[in-house]
Design a protein around this motif. Structure first.
Motif: not given
Length: 213
Positions: A31-42, A95-103, A127-129, A171-174
């Motif tokens: 969800g990297k792209s979706s996270l960036a899109y949500r942050y920038v475009k809401n 930002l080191l991004i992982y999916d909480i549903t995928n170990k 660096i943020a996890l 919050d994470i970007f802040m």
């Protein structure tokens, strides 16, 4: 090596402006792209896999400074891994991004951290996890405590987010912005200490060539 942040003067002529390069790293489909899109475009979009790198910008008008983020969204496919270091060179934050549903995606995030540790000096970048897809918490494979503990041992910021519901995305970007600005303040206070020490050296007759600069 991280590039020096680009300070400037905001339109008000009071607050400084800093431009920071932020890279998003992680496996495909976390969800990297979706996270960036949500942050920038809401907004939320199920985006196709990124090819190479996508680029977003976002400006934060904070009380102490204006922060301009240049967000680099890197491809998660394994075939791009060997060239992704070209994208995160000169970064100020990652930002080191992982999916909480995928170990397995957390294990991959740990490998990305190793890559960053080879590229940057300790504490050179923020660096943020980030555990994404909190909207699927019922399907989680990674406990919050596991992510928290790994982040704590490595000195990383940590947060769980949902690009779909917008949970803690801002919050994470802040948190990253605040950490970067704190580092700017620390750097600004260091030269004054250095100037005092060189004056003392000069007065004691121990002035050297480097201190005359």
């Amino acid at each position: 090596m991280a590039q020096k942040a680009m300070p400037g003067t905001s339109l008000e002529g009071i607050r400084p402006t800093y431009t920071y390069k932020v890279v998003l790293l992680g496996s495909m489909s976390v969800g990297k792209s979706s996270l960036a899109y949500r942050y920038v475009k809401n907004d939320f979009k199920e985006l196709l896999p990124t090819v190479g790198c996508s680029f977003f910008t976002q400006t934060l008008n904070l009380e102490v400074a204006t922060v301009k983020f240049e967000i680099w969204d890197t491809a998660g496919q394994e075939k791009y891994h060997s060239v992704c270091h070209l994208y995160y060179r000169g970064a100020h934050a990652a930002l080191l991004i992982y999916d909480i549903t995928n170990k397995e995606t957390l294990n991959k995030a740990k490998l990305w951290l190793r890559d960053l540790e080879k590229e940057f000096l300790p504490n050179e970048i923020v660096i943020a996890l980030v555990g994404n897809k909190m909207d699927l918490a019922a399907e989680r494979e990674v406990a919050t405590e596991e992510g928290e503990e790994f982040a704590r041992t490595k000195g990383l910021l940590f947060m769980e987010t949902s690009a779909k519901s917008s949970h803690q995305v801002n919050d994470i970007f802040m948190a990253i912005a605040q950490d970067l600005l704190q580092r700017e303040q620390e750097k600004a206070s260091t030269p004054s200490l250095h100037r005092r020490s060189t004056v003392d050296l000069g007065e004691s007759g121990a002035r050297t060539g480097c201190c005359q600069l």
